[in-house]
Scaffold this active site. Structure first.
Site, PDB file in Angstrom:
ATOM      1  N   GLU A  11       0.800  -1.215   0.000  1.00 38.84           N
ATOM      2  CA  GLU A  11       0.000   0.000   0.000  1.00 38.84           C
ATOM      3  C   GLU A  11       0.845   1.282   0.000  1.00 38.84           C
ATOM      4  OE1 GLU A  11      -3.032   0.060   2.979  1.00 38.84           O
ATOM      5  OE2 GLU A  11      -3.882  -1.862   2.374  1.00 38.84           O
ATOM      6  N   GLU A  40      -5.632  -8.629   1.241  1.00 40.99           N
ATOM      7  CA  GLU A  40      -6.300  -8.134   2.444  1.00 40.99           C
ATOM      8  C   GLU A  40      -7.770  -7.895   2.141  1.00 40.99           C
ATOM      9  OE1 GLU A  40      -4.585  -4.817   4.532  1.00 40.99           O
ATOM     10  OE2 GLU A  40      -2.526  -5.498   4.163  1.00 40.99           O
TER      11      GLU A  40
END
Length: 496
Positions: free
Chosen positions: A222, A403
């Site tokens: 991320e 995720e």
């Protein structure tokens, strides 16, 4: 960068770490809020929630060999912050700074995984996990971010990887999940181009140290979260609020990714590698032209800035124009940088949590029920939309979901169980969307729940519980939640 652009970027930064975008999707009017398929107000779910069937009454089977897994990250679970040569990270500094985290919580002990790794691997085996995605702590390998690797740190991850193989679980290793060595931050951190090269050196040390025991590597987790939460809003490490610095950081994170890909190729190891990007669909909040334009530009900053550079070798023109030619990012791009960033990857890791809805003035509005994390709107259709969008726009690159989950107010009952029915409903509905995406041609290889364990949730400390496994922090006792038992059955059935 104009004052107007800087203000707009700072306003965007108020969005969550996982608030991202995807353009070209239909608007949803206010009347559509009540029609969210499976959407629940946080974890306030009814009893039940076992996997049953799709609306047609058919059970949903996933492809043979599908990789069912769970995910964690080093700083959130390991603890042992000062043991065996580990150096200080930016998150050690940030969490020990008064007022930065809820209740002043730190990752000093976390879930004590560093000492309880074998117990945790046994839990994974008992759940039937086929894949485990975890991260390596950079300061555990290089205390100051440079030089000869710390053998004690490498040995910990060797034990972990070997233990996974012994239990029939495939390791998927993330090289960077936000724990930059503090010594590198003192030299400018990700604002310093040299940090990207130091990351490549670190990556090479880990590749050499763990060798062919790791079949899948993920480079940067991320990068957008570092940019937005670390440098725009400032509620993640290093706690800056500087829009011009933020997008310089974005470029250097992307450069670090590309350099790490090249470092792996240079080793000759037979392994796959790719980035881990948090991607969420962004919809115009109404039918206006202004809302559509706002959603498109927002998508540029939230999605295409990362996807385009890695998968097409170019930054989106609308974002560069909006930043302006005098921005630090635009001025930092050198000849050859984008070729490095676009070094061919083998897969794309996608993380999905929430959609965004943009009004004509660029503000966001909430359309769906939220979880305990107030930034997270529960909208399973968004999972389908973002997966199919990636395949449609960038071709059939193999995808892994690394995720997906939500926090619940989990409590340990008098009978020693944790009944998190809302998490079951959330996972079931999102997996149903995943199954539809696979049926519609998305080349999805695996799915990882966030998270395996309750853990240190960054600025939220220990107040939010995201795990399949309840951690009683005073004793570090592990308890399988109801969702863990449910997920085990999903894995056994290879479907819902």
């Amino acid at each position: 960068m104009s004052i107007l652009t800087r203000r707009r970027l700072l306003r965007r930064a108020a969005l969550s770490a996982t608030a991202t975008a995807g353009a070209g999707l239909p608007a949803v009017g206010a009347a559509g809020v009540a029609a969210a398929s499976g959407a629940l107000a946080g974890c306030d779910a009814p009893k039940g929630g076992e996997p049953t069937a799709d609306p047609s009454g058919e059970r949903l089977r996933f492809p043979s060999g599908f990789g069912w897994g769970a995910a964690t990250s080093a700083y959130q679970i390991e603890g042992a912050a000062k043991e065996d040569g580990r150096g200080e990270s930016v998150w050690d500094t940030f969490s020990h700074t008064p007022g930065r985290t809820r209740n002043g919580d730190t990752g000093d002990v976390a879930a004590d995984h560093y000492h309880r790794w074998a117990e945790d691997l046994d839990l994974m085996r008992d759940l039937g996990l086929r894949s485990y995605r975890f991260s390596v702590s950079w300061p555990r390998i290089q205390a100051d971010g440079t030089g000869k690797p710390n053998q004690r740190g490498l040995d910990f991850y060797k034990r972990l990887v070997d233990g996974l193989h012994e239990r029939g679980i495939t390791p998927m290793v993330t090289l960077f999940h936000w724990d930059l060595p503090q010594a590198l931050q003192d030299d400018g951190g990700w604002e310093n181009r040299d940090t990207a090269h130091r990351f490549a050196d670190y990556a090479d040390a880990v590749f050499q140290g763990l060798g062919d025991q790791v079949p899948v590597w993920l480079t940067i987790n991320e990068p957008k979260t570092v940019v937005q939460n670390g440098y725009l809003w400032g509620h993640h490490a290093p706690g800056r609020q500087d829009a011009d610095a933020a997008y310089l950081v974005a470029h250097h994170l992307q450069l670090a990714h590309g350099l790490a890909v090249r470092a792996l190729r240079a080793t000759g190891l037979d392994a796959r590698i790719g980035p881990a990007l948090n991607l969420h669909p962004c919809y115009p909040a109404d039918d206006s032209t202004a809302a559509a334009a706002a959603a498109t530009l927002h998508d540029g900053y939230e999605n295409r800035l990362y996807l385009d550079s890695i998968l097409t070798g170019a930054y989106p023109a609308d974002v560069l124009a909006d930043l302006g030619p005098d921005s630090r990012m635009v001025r930092a791009i050198r000849d050859g940088d984008l070729a490095v960033i676009a070094s061919p990857v083998d897969l794309l890791a996608v993380q999905y949590y929430t959609p965004l809805y943009l009004t004509g003035n660029g503000n966001t509005v909430t359309r769906w029920p939220t979880s305990e994390a107030d930034w997270q709107q529960i909208y399973p259709q968004g999972m389908y939309d973002i997966l199919t969008r990636v395949t449609r726009d960038y071709g059939p690159i193999p995808i892994t979901i690394t995720e997906n989950g939500l926090p619940c107010p989990d409590t340990l009952g008098a009978d020693g169980t944790v009944d998190d029915a809302g998490r079951i409903a959330f996972l079931r509905d999102h997996l149903t969307a995943v199954h539809r995406a696979v049926a519609d041609g998305v080349p999805l290889e695996s799915y990882h729940v966030w998270s395996l364990l309750d853990n240190f949730e960054w600025a939220e400390g220990y107040d939010q519980r995201w795990g399949l496994v309840y951690v009683d922090y005073p004793t570090q006792r592990r308890v399988l939640k109801r969702s863990a038992h449910w997920y085990r059955q999903v894995i056994r059935d290879n479907g819902l």
